[in-house]
Scaffold this motif. Structure first.
Motif, mmCIF file in Angstrom:
data_model
loop_
_atom_site.group_PDB
_atom_site.id
_atom_site.type_symbol
_atom_site.label_atom_id
_atom_site.label_comp_id
_atom_site.label_asym_id
_atom_site.label_seq_id
_atom_site.Cartn_x
_atom_site.Cartn_y
_atom_site.Cartn_z
ATOM 1 N N THR A 277 0.837 -1.201 0.000
ATOM 2 C CA THR A 277 0.000 0.000 0.000
ATOM 3 C C THR A 277 0.871 1.250 0.000
ATOM 4 O O THR A 277 0.486 2.267 -0.565
ATOM 5 C CB THR A 277 -0.953 0.014 1.205
ATOM 6 O OG1 THR A 277 -0.217 -0.190 2.413
ATOM 7 C CG2 THR A 277 -1.998 -1.081 1.077
ATOM 8 N N ARG A 278 2.038 1.164 0.624
ATOM 9 C CA ARG A 278 2.936 2.326 0.585
ATOM 10 C C ARG A 278 3.427 2.548 -0.843
ATOM 11 O O ARG A 278 3.448 3.680 -1.327
ATOM 12 C CB ARG A 278 4.113 2.123 1.551
ATOM 13 C CG ARG A 278 4.338 3.344 2.442
ATOM 14 C CD ARG A 278 5.444 3.098 3.464
ATOM 15 N NE ARG A 278 5.175 1.968 4.336
ATOM 16 C CZ ARG A 278 5.938 0.867 4.431
ATOM 17 N NH1 ARG A 278 7.036 0.762 3.700
ATOM 18 N NH2 ARG A 278 5.603 -0.103 5.255
ATOM 19 N N LEU A 279 3.788 1.469 -1.505
ATOM 20 C CA LEU A 279 4.226 1.581 -2.905
ATOM 21 C C LEU A 279 3.136 2.228 -3.761
ATOM 22 O O LEU A 279 3.402 3.065 -4.619
ATOM 23 C CB LEU A 279 4.559 0.190 -3.449
ATOM 24 C CG LEU A 279 4.902 0.097 -4.942
ATOM 25 C CD1 LEU A 279 6.193 0.851 -5.242
ATOM 26 C CD2 LEU A 279 5.036 -1.365 -5.390
ATOM 27 N N ALA A 280 1.902 1.840 -3.497
ATOM 28 C CA ALA A 280 0.788 2.293 -4.345
ATOM 29 C C ALA A 280 0.423 3.751 -4.112
ATOM 30 O O ALA A 280 -0.221 4.370 -4.963
ATOM 31 C CB ALA A 280 -0.436 1.413 -4.117
ATOM 32 N N ALA B 60 1.923 11.094 -8.320
ATOM 33 C CA ALA B 60 2.021 11.068 -9.781
ATOM 34 C C ALA B 60 1.936 9.655 -10.316
ATOM 35 O O ALA B 60 1.600 9.443 -11.484
ATOM 36 C CB ALA B 60 3.326 11.720 -10.237
ATOM 37 N N THR B 61 2.221 8.665 -9.485
ATOM 38 C CA THR B 61 2.246 7.277 -9.943
ATOM 39 C C THR B 61 1.486 6.379 -8.968
ATOM 40 O O THR B 61 2.078 5.542 -8.300
ATOM 41 C CB THR B 61 3.695 6.766 -10.055
ATOM 42 O OG1 THR B 61 4.343 6.973 -8.782
ATOM 43 C CG2 THR B 61 4.464 7.487 -11.117
ATOM 44 N N PRO B 62 0.162 6.550 -8.896
ATOM 45 C CA PRO B 62 -0.605 5.703 -7.985
ATOM 46 C C PRO B 62 -0.736 4.292 -8.533
ATOM 47 O O PRO B 62 -0.636 4.083 -9.740
ATOM 48 C CB PRO B 62 -1.968 6.392 -7.941
ATOM 49 C CG PRO B 62 -2.084 7.082 -9.246
ATOM 50 C CD PRO B 62 -0.694 7.447 -9.676
ATOM 51 N N ARG C 136 -7.577 0.203 -6.568
ATOM 52 C CA ARG C 136 -8.253 1.202 -5.729
ATOM 53 C C ARG C 136 -7.375 2.435 -5.556
ATOM 54 O O ARG C 136 -7.864 3.560 -5.541
ATOM 55 C CB ARG C 136 -8.596 0.591 -4.369
ATOM 56 C CG ARG C 136 -9.709 1.325 -3.661
ATOM 57 C CD ARG C 136 -10.982 1.210 -4.474
ATOM 58 N NE ARG C 136 -12.091 2.003 -3.959
ATOM 59 C CZ ARG C 136 -12.293 3.297 -4.198
ATOM 60 N NH1 ARG C 136 -11.413 3.976 -4.912
ATOM 61 N NH2 ARG C 136 -13.360 3.920 -3.731
ATOM 62 N N ALA C 137 -6.084 2.199 -5.418
ATOM 63 C CA ALA C 137 -5.154 3.328 -5.286
ATOM 64 C C ALA C 137 -5.141 4.145 -6.571
ATOM 65 O O ALA C 137 -5.152 5.374 -6.544
ATOM 66 C CB ALA C 137 -3.744 2.813 -4.985
#
Lengths: 195, 195
Positions: free
Chosen positions: A87-90, A95-97, A164-165
């Motif tokens: 989830t942190r990555l997402a 700019a990059t969800p 979702r992100a």
DNA sequence: TGATTTGCAGAATGATCATTCTGAAAATCA
DNA sequence: TGATTTTCAGAATGATCATTCTGCAAATCA
């Protein structure tokens, strides 16, 4: 001349934020600080550059994520670490969800057979890694469902969170969902009190 | 002249199988049996036609899916019916795997603000519906996690399954995953025997 | 320094696409 | 039947894109 890794990192950024079709060669070339001629020399065509970007992304972003699965601690702790990292990555960069593979590659694979093969391989790789970890901690599992199915389930949750992100969900919400998934698989304290 | 619903159904088919960018107006016009001029007359532009297709898809494909949630029977039974219907939708036609919203709209939303709004609304709608059903059957829930988070979790599983279908997964696998998710939420028989 | 190669920015090419336009065929009506 | 409107298939337009090409500037080497 820029180091190839830095150039690829820039390409990852562009594809991740704009999608495969949305990323034009002109912008890729500029952001990579690599002239078009050299770009074609190095990667063949846009598809080749995209595949190289996917590989770079997997190395730099997904490998650490797979690392969290350890085994380091308990199954629950490792899975929680995995979902927290996902989830942190997402949501780390507005700019990059989402995820380059679950969102961008998954889309491009719809009309491109070579990319479809790549997507299937990446999906399977995550499921295999999760399966391996579940088997290693099998005695901590309370579910009667076989670990292979649970692995696909966890991978599906992760991908759903990435979607979702991409559609705009904040980190707190997604983190709570990830933790809820882990809690369902590995009950946090007393196995069951309700009833 | 073809009835507008039939024309829209054809458009749904084309967008679903080829994606938003991949579907050319020429092919849409042909498959809808509607000349380009009439198409622009009726829907304004490609984006308008796509939004109309999304609405038609929601009416014809997603509404029945939401129907399965009832409440008809137990929470577990209704959720199982929901996931069975979702996985059947995702794998019914090999030409259109996955979900028009989770896969095609989710992609197009990446670079189009109006479509992003539409996607967020559709995502929220499903989560609201699931939340409503969970609250109605709250006493059948064994998880201590709040129903709102569980609703997002279930929606994420469904979307992850849609992505997996798009990448090529058979119905049996996806159905097993969906049922595993339900079993985790509503333990099938004895609340817990292990441990 | 002068000759030769390399690297590069952007122009040229050819294809595809959304959108608009056109002219003829079909349908409608008096 | 003859006049008028509608409908349509595909051509025209203008934009964008991937890919290739070109001519110059920088660097390399003798």
């Amino acid at each position: 001349m820029v180091a190839p890794q830095q150039a690829l990192d820039a390409a990852v950024q562009v594809f991740w934020s704009e999608g495969y079709d949305g990323a034009s060669i002109t912008r890729l070339s500029r952001r990579m600080r690599l002239p078009k001629a050299s770009l074609y020399q190095a990667y063949g065509d846009k598809e080749g550059l995209f595949l190289a970007s996917i590989a770079r992304y997997a190395e730099t972003r997904l490998a650490p994520l797979a690392q969290t699965l350890g085994p380091h601690g308990s199954l629950a702790a490792d899975l929680r670490a995995f979902f927290d990292a996902a989830t942190r990555l997402a949501t780390a960069d507005p700019a990059t969800p989402g995820c380059l593979i679950s969102c961008v590659l998954a889309d491009a694979a719809g009309t491109n057979p070579r990319l479809r093969v790549e997507l299937a391989a990446r999906f399977t790789a995550l499921e295999t890694r999760l399966h391996q970890r579940l088997v290693a901690g099998q005695d901590e599992l309370t579910s009667p469902t076989d670990p292979a199915t649970l692995a696909v389930l966890l991978a599906s949750v992760a991908r759903g969170l990435m979607l979702r992100a991409r559609a705009g969900a904040d980190h707190a919400t997604l983190q709570a969902v990830g933790r809820a998934a882990v809690d369902l698989l590995c009950p946090p304290d007393k196995p069951t009190t309700a009833r």
